[in-house]
Design an enzyme around this catalytic site. Structure first.
Site, PDB file in Angstrom:
ATOM      1  N   SER A  44       2.605  -5.661  15.737  1.00 41.90           N
ATOM      2  CA  SER A  44       3.449  -5.781  14.545  1.00 41.90           C
ATOM      3  C   SER A  44       4.550  -6.818  14.690  1.00 41.90           C
ATOM      4  CB  SER A  44       4.077  -4.427  14.211  1.00 41.90           C
ATOM      5  OG  SER A  44       4.842  -3.964  15.305  1.00 41.90           O
ATOM      6  N   ASP A 342      14.069  -1.280  10.944  1.00 43.38           N
ATOM      7  CA  ASP A 342      13.593   0.067  10.601  1.00 43.38           C
ATOM      8  C   ASP A 342      13.570   1.004  11.809  1.00 43.38           C
ATOM      9  OD1 ASP A 342      11.542  -0.968  12.079  1.00 43.38           O
ATOM     10  OD2 ASP A 342      10.023  -0.848  10.494  1.00 43.38           O
ATOM     11  N   HIS A 345      11.260  -2.310  14.330  1.00 39.96           N
ATOM     12  CA  HIS A 345      11.098  -3.757  14.142  1.00 39.96           C
ATOM     13  C   HIS A 345      12.444  -4.420  13.874  1.00 39.96           C
ATOM     14  CE1 HIS A 345       7.326  -1.713  12.944  1.00 39.96           C
ATOM     15  NE2 HIS A 345       6.852  -2.572  13.842  1.00 39.96           N
TER      16      HIS A 345
END
Ligand SMILES: *[C@@H]1O[C@H](CO)[C@@H](O)[C@H](O)[C@H]1NC(C)=O
Ligand SMILES: *[C@@H]1O[C@H](CO)[C@@H](O)[C@H](O)[C@H]1NC(C)=O
Ligand SMILES: *[C@@H]1O[C@H](CO)[C@@H](O)[C@H](O)[C@H]1NC(C)=O
Length: 375
Positions: A44, A342, A345
């Site tokens: 990610s 978040d 990230h």
């Protein structure tokens, strides 16, 4: 139909045009590399659309800072891979799995959120799957480029010549560690798995080299113990954070992973003599930001901008019903002052800070800027 030749008519014309207009063929500009494409592998931290295309679209308020809408990335804005593309004068990389409105003229992104080096439970797109996608991408490109009157001329696929001149970037391994931490695997057992994990990574780099890749830019793994979600879970179970507000043992494990990764890269340099392998110490750059948050204009690094963990866990972009009231995992008023978006990230602001440090070579081994990362 005549048998396939290795050079197609497009390539022959291309070479002649280059030779006559330029006088010289791809002799490296001493001031920098001319990368025509980027191929990226990862999780990610550099997924620009794979998970969003394959599963569920990233929800609002992801993307709000830069793209002004959810835009396939797990951040409020650009990721480091986007900033790399900008720096090298290329458009943002499209995910290989993204079939709508995409162009692969300047490369493709195989990174997918949750992907680990070894097969893992968070994503089916582990490194072996990403490598298989790359191989298909490359062989289909060769077929289509020579054969089709449309794909090559409408500019959606790369010139097959570009594969050997492209930059190959890696940011993967964090999910292998996350899984082990989640399973409460003892640190010494986690560390004993590293040679096997890093062998898989080395094999992938060797495979790409075998297919002609020469320029590799390899990020190590970040200070995972400083991610607010990790720190929250650890504290919740009664653990004590270190003086930086991080889970010390997780960072120790990450550093051992990076030490062995650096060793693997050094070994590959001996095995792949025509390659240029640049090892990039993302760990140190992120930790430097976290330690100096205040003086760099950021809030407490443990305070993520979007979503909350206390008193209830409501992740960014989700909501929860509680006694008839809906609680939203919404964003803070000024994401530009936060390091974590978040809880897992980084924000665009943090990504820009880190990118400005790593792209000029100050965290690289050898210490070259990204524009000099070619053989
Ligand atoms: C190449 O083009 C021909 C004629 O348009 C088509 O029949 C054939 O399937 C194409 N081959 C590939 C590999 O796309
Ligand atoms: C929800 O309602 C129950 C029953 O009235 C109550 O005990 C509980 O504290 C409430 N929870 C919250 C978060 O308000
Ligand atoms: C790279 O950029 C950072 C931040 O702008 C700066 O502090 C550092 O000295 C630079 N390093 C090199 C090698 O240019």
């Amino acid at each position: 139909m005549p048998p396939r030749r290795s050079l197609c008519i497009f390539e022959i014309i291309f070479v002649i045009v280059l030779a006559t207009t330029n006088g010289s063929l791809v002799i490296g500009d001493p001031s920098g590399c001319k990368f025509p494409a980027i191929y990226n592998f990862g999780d990610s931290n550099s997924d620009t659309g794979a998970n969003s295309a394959a599963f569920t679209q990233v929800p609002a308020p992801y993307g709000e800072t830069f793209f002004k809408k959810p835009f396939k990335r797990l951040s409020d804005g650009r990721l480091i891979i986007d900033i790399i593309a900008e720096k090298l004068g290329m458009p943002y990389l499209n995910a290989y799995l993204d079939s709508i409105g995409t162009s692969f003229r300047h490369g493709a992104n195989f990174a997918a959120a949750g992907s680990s080096i070894l097969p893992g439970p968070f994503s089916p797109f582990d490194l072996a799957a990403q490598m298989s996608q790359f191989s298909q991408f490359k062989s289909r490109t060769a077929e289509l480029y020579c054969n089709s009157s449309s794909s090559a001329s409408d500019g959606t696929i790369p010139n097959p010549d570009d594969f050997s001149k492209a930059l190959y970037t890696f940011d993967i391994g964090q999910s292998d560690l996350t899984l082990a931490f989640q399973n409460r695997t003892p640190p010494r057992v986690i560390i004993s798995t590293f040679p096997g994990i890093l062998d898989r990574l080395s094999q992938s780099l060797q495979q790409l080299y075998g297919e002609g890749a020469r320029a590799f830019w390899i990020h190590n793994t970040g200070p995972i113990g400083c991610l607010p979600l990790m720190a929250f879970q650890f504290r919740f179970r009664g653990g004590t954070l270190d003086s930086n507000g991080c889970v010390g043992f997780m960072n120790d494990v990450a550093q051992e992973f990076n030490r062995q990764l650096k060793g693997s890269v050094a070994q590959l340099r001996a095995q792949l003599p025509l390659a240029k392998l640049t090892y990039v110490d993302i760990y140190s750059s992120k930790l430097e930001l976290i330690i100096n948050a205040k003086s760099q204009g950021f809030a407490n690094p443990l305070d993520n901008c979007c979503g909350t963990f206390l008193p209830y866990v409501v992740m960014c972009g989700t909501s929860m019903q509680l006694n008839g009231t809906t609680i939203h995992g919404s964003s803070c008023s000024d994401p530009s002052t936060r390091i974590s978006w978040d809880g897992i990230h980084y924000t665009e602001a943090a990504n820009l800070w880190v990118a400005s440090r790593i792209l000029n070579g100050s965290f690289s081994d050898p210490p070259v800027p990204i524009s000099g990362a070619c053989p």
